[in-house]
Design a protein around this motif. Structure first.
Motif, mmCIF file in Angstrom:
data_model
loop_
_atom_site.group_PDB
_atom_site.id
_atom_site.type_symbol
_atom_site.label_atom_id
_atom_site.label_comp_id
_atom_site.label_asym_id
_atom_site.label_seq_id
_atom_site.Cartn_x
_atom_site.Cartn_y
_atom_site.Cartn_z
ATOM 1 N N TRP A 237 0.842 -1.200 0.000
ATOM 2 C CA TRP A 237 0.000 0.000 0.000
ATOM 3 C C TRP A 237 0.875 1.248 0.000
ATOM 4 O O TRP A 237 1.965 1.261 0.592
ATOM 5 C CB TRP A 237 -0.894 0.001 1.240
ATOM 6 C CG TRP A 237 -1.762 1.215 1.374
ATOM 7 C CD1 TRP A 237 -3.001 1.393 0.861
ATOM 8 C CD2 TRP A 237 -1.455 2.416 2.091
ATOM 9 N NE1 TRP A 237 -3.490 2.630 1.205
ATOM 10 C CE2 TRP A 237 -2.555 3.278 1.953
ATOM 11 C CE3 TRP A 237 -0.346 2.848 2.823
ATOM 12 C CZ2 TRP A 237 -2.586 4.550 2.524
ATOM 13 C CZ3 TRP A 237 -0.358 4.112 3.392
ATOM 14 C CH2 TRP A 237 -1.471 4.944 3.245
ATOM 15 N N THR A 238 0.389 2.301 -0.651
ATOM 16 C CA THR A 238 1.106 3.573 -0.661
ATOM 17 C C THR A 238 0.114 4.721 -0.816
ATOM 18 O O THR A 238 -0.908 4.562 -1.496
ATOM 19 C CB THR A 238 2.130 3.624 -1.815
ATOM 20 O OG1 THR A 238 2.827 4.880 -1.792
ATOM 21 C CG2 THR A 238 1.444 3.484 -3.181
ATOM 22 N N PRO A 239 0.380 5.884 -0.198
ATOM 23 C CA PRO A 239 -0.478 7.047 -0.424
ATOM 24 C C PRO A 239 -0.100 7.813 -1.683
ATOM 25 O O PRO A 239 -0.886 8.620 -2.179
ATOM 26 C CB PRO A 239 -0.239 7.905 0.830
ATOM 27 C CG PRO A 239 1.172 7.596 1.207
ATOM 28 C CD PRO A 239 1.398 6.145 0.842
ATOM 29 N N LEU A 240 1.119 7.577 -2.191
ATOM 30 C CA LEU A 240 1.635 8.301 -3.360
ATOM 31 C C LEU A 240 2.184 7.298 -4.361
ATOM 32 O O LEU A 240 3.162 6.598 -4.069
ATOM 33 C CB LEU A 240 2.746 9.273 -2.943
ATOM 34 C CG LEU A 240 2.324 10.441 -2.052
ATOM 35 C CD1 LEU A 240 3.540 11.130 -1.457
ATOM 36 C CD2 LEU A 240 1.494 11.428 -2.848
ATOM 37 N N PRO A 241 1.587 7.194 -5.552
ATOM 38 C CA PRO A 241 2.084 6.233 -6.546
ATOM 39 C C PRO A 241 3.546 6.494 -6.894
ATOM 40 O O PRO A 241 4.003 7.626 -6.965
ATOM 41 C CB PRO A 241 1.174 6.485 -7.757
ATOM 42 C CG PRO A 241 -0.058 7.096 -7.199
ATOM 43 C CD PRO A 241 0.400 7.926 -6.028
ATOM 44 N N ARG B 280 6.482 6.953 8.926
ATOM 45 C CA ARG B 280 7.372 8.002 9.432
ATOM 46 C C ARG B 280 7.911 8.891 8.312
ATOM 47 O O ARG B 280 8.415 9.975 8.582
ATOM 48 C CB ARG B 280 8.517 7.371 10.216
ATOM 49 C CG ARG B 280 9.362 6.389 9.431
ATOM 50 C CD ARG B 280 10.490 5.825 10.299
ATOM 51 N NE ARG B 280 11.151 4.699 9.653
ATOM 52 C CZ ARG B 280 10.813 3.441 9.847
ATOM 53 N NH1 ARG B 280 9.813 3.167 10.652
ATOM 54 N NH2 ARG B 280 11.456 2.459 9.243
ATOM 55 N N ASN B 281 7.828 8.431 7.055
ATOM 56 C CA ASN B 281 8.313 9.235 5.929
ATOM 57 C C ASN B 281 7.197 9.764 5.037
ATOM 58 O O ASN B 281 7.482 10.366 4.008
ATOM 59 C CB ASN B 281 9.297 8.418 5.082
ATOM 60 C CG ASN B 281 10.641 8.269 5.756
ATOM 61 O OD1 ASN B 281 11.068 9.140 6.503
ATOM 62 N ND2 ASN B 281 11.303 7.147 5.531
ATOM 63 N N ARG B 282 5.928 9.537 5.425
ATOM 64 C CA ARG B 282 4.835 10.113 4.655
ATOM 65 C C ARG B 282 4.641 11.572 5.032
ATOM 66 O O ARG B 282 4.890 11.959 6.172
ATOM 67 C CB ARG B 282 3.531 9.353 4.924
ATOM 68 C CG ARG B 282 3.543 7.918 4.468
ATOM 69 C CD ARG B 282 2.238 7.241 4.819
ATOM 70 N NE ARG B 282 2.438 5.802 4.995
ATOM 71 C CZ ARG B 282 1.843 5.065 5.907
ATOM 72 N NH1 ARG B 282 0.974 5.621 6.735
ATOM 73 N NH2 ARG B 282 2.091 3.782 6.002
ATOM 74 N N PRO B 283 4.172 12.394 4.097
ATOM 75 C CA PRO B 283 3.898 13.793 4.442
ATOM 76 C C PRO B 283 2.825 13.883 5.518
ATOM 77 O O PRO B 283 1.804 13.203 5.452
ATOM 78 C CB PRO B 283 3.411 14.390 3.120
ATOM 79 C CG PRO B 283 3.900 13.458 2.056
ATOM 80 C CD PRO B 283 3.919 12.101 2.676
ATOM 81 N N PRO C 243 9.286 13.103 -0.820
ATOM 82 C CA PRO C 243 9.497 12.534 0.514
ATOM 83 C C PRO C 243 10.632 11.518 0.497
ATOM 84 O O PRO C 243 10.991 10.967 -0.541
ATOM 85 C CB PRO C 243 8.158 11.856 0.829
ATOM 86 C CG PRO C 243 7.179 12.484 -0.109
ATOM 87 C CD PRO C 243 7.952 12.849 -1.334
ATOM 88 N N VAL C 244 11.215 11.312 1.648
ATOM 89 C CA VAL C 244 12.293 10.340 1.761
ATOM 90 C C VAL C 244 11.714 8.944 1.618
ATOM 91 O O VAL C 244 10.875 8.531 2.404
ATOM 92 C CB VAL C 244 13.015 10.470 3.122
ATOM 93 C CG1 VAL C 244 14.098 9.408 3.250
ATOM 94 C CG2 VAL C 244 13.607 11.859 3.267
#
Length: 332
Positions: free
Chosen positions: A255-259, A266-269, A312-313
């Motif tokens: 899963w990811t919020p950003l493709p 901890r590294n999501r905006p 993002p990192v």
């Protein structure tokens, strides 16, 4: 045995045996502000792969959740690695199940919500975006019948607000546990709704109660999240009777919020940093309800996507340890 129990309780969700709680169960650490992507409130899923490395496998498709989906989550705290070695477990170490809430929305039923010693039924779009580690989803490919959906909701409503079963959690580091391969055949069977559970136990119990997996062979108390990820197990009995195998679930999807990225929590905006994705994001703040009621996640604003976003990192792929590959040790 006592040092093992103390270690277990030290590592348990929300518990500090040396005084106080790691996270106030109703406080801002457990319910922080979060961004929910406007274009895909429940984020995106990469292509299925039975691989714990957090590697994007395009194309990423919008996640359209359904009741019965199983979420497998990897704890970001390195102390949990110690627990995995002692308990002879492995990543992922946590799980949850998607259910229909009483108001018709989809929620996530989770024992040990946000590293607290409580079971919570929380709106899915909030909960999946707030988790601190990586998330994989096994989507329900065979739709639930209305009766199965109703029973899953009923189980979740009875479990919501109950305590995490710390006593059973402590036993995972001892020989007195249902996971012991000598006793799994006879112990750890389903106990039904209305009890205190551990994280994976509550998922298997809920699916048994809904009639989605076999109550005769299921061993909720002896099952680990890794067993649900691989449909394989280091425990011989569970390896012969994997709870979800061939019963209507797809393979694990990162899963990811950003493709295009593989981001742990901890590294999501997070607010108030800029949102780098197209379409912007909603700002959600949990509003306190007073007393012992959990805060209610409420949309309080919207931020546009950045025209020149800073990236993002991205997390490096996770190291796959010795205890993270049960299918390489056993042959069914």
């Amino acid at each position: 045995m006592l040092p093992m129990v103390i270690l277990t309780l030290t590592l348990a969700p929300g518990v500090d045996v040396f005084g106080g709680a790691k996270a106030e169960p109703l406080g801002p650490k457990a319910y922080p502000p979060v961004y929910i992507p406007a274009e895909a409130p429940c984020g995106y899923l990469y292509q299925p792969a039975i691989d714990l490395r957090a590697v994007p496998r395009p194309p990423a498709l919008k996640y359209s959740p359904k009741a019965g989906d199983v979420l497998l989550l990897s704890d970001p705290d390195p102390l949990f690695d110690v627990l995995y070695v002692v308990a002879r477990s492995g990543k992922p170490g946590h799980s949850a199940v998607v259910v229909t809430m009483s108001d018709g929305r989809l929620g996530m039923l989770e024992a040990g919500f946000s590293f607290t010693p409580w079971t919570r039924l929380t709106p899915l779009d909030y909960c999946i975006n707030v988790y601190a580690g990586h998330v994989w989803v096994r989507q329900r490919e065979t739709p639930l019948t209305p009766e199965q959906d109703r029973r899953l909701t009923e189980f979740a409503m009875l479990a919501d607000g109950r305590e995490y079963n710390l006593r059973k959690f402590a036993l995972q580091l001892t020989l007195f546990r249902s996971r012991n391969p000598v006793v799994t055949r006879f112990a750890g069977k389903p106990i039904g709704p209305g009890h205190d559970y551990m994280c994976v136990q509550i998922v298997v119990e809920a699916l048994v109660y809904a009639g989605l997996i076999d109550a005769k062979t299921a061993r909720p108390e002896a099952t680990y999240a890794q067993d649900l990820f691989y449909d394989r197990s280091r425990n011989p009995y569970i390896d012969r009777h994997p709870p979800m195998a061939g019963l209507g679930w797809g393979g694990p999807q990162l899963w990811t919020p950003l493709p295009g990225m593989a981001l742990s929590g901890r590294n999501r905006p997070q607010p108030p940093s800029p949102w780098p994705g197209a379409g912007g994001a909603y700002v959600v703040n949990p509003i306190p309800n007073g007393g012992q009621q959990p805060p209610t996640p409420v949309v309080v604003g919207h931020v546009p996507g950045e025209p020149n976003p800073s990236t993002p990192v991205e997390d490096p792929p996770q190291r796959i340890g010795y205890f993270d590959r049960p299918y390489r040790l056993l042959r069914r």
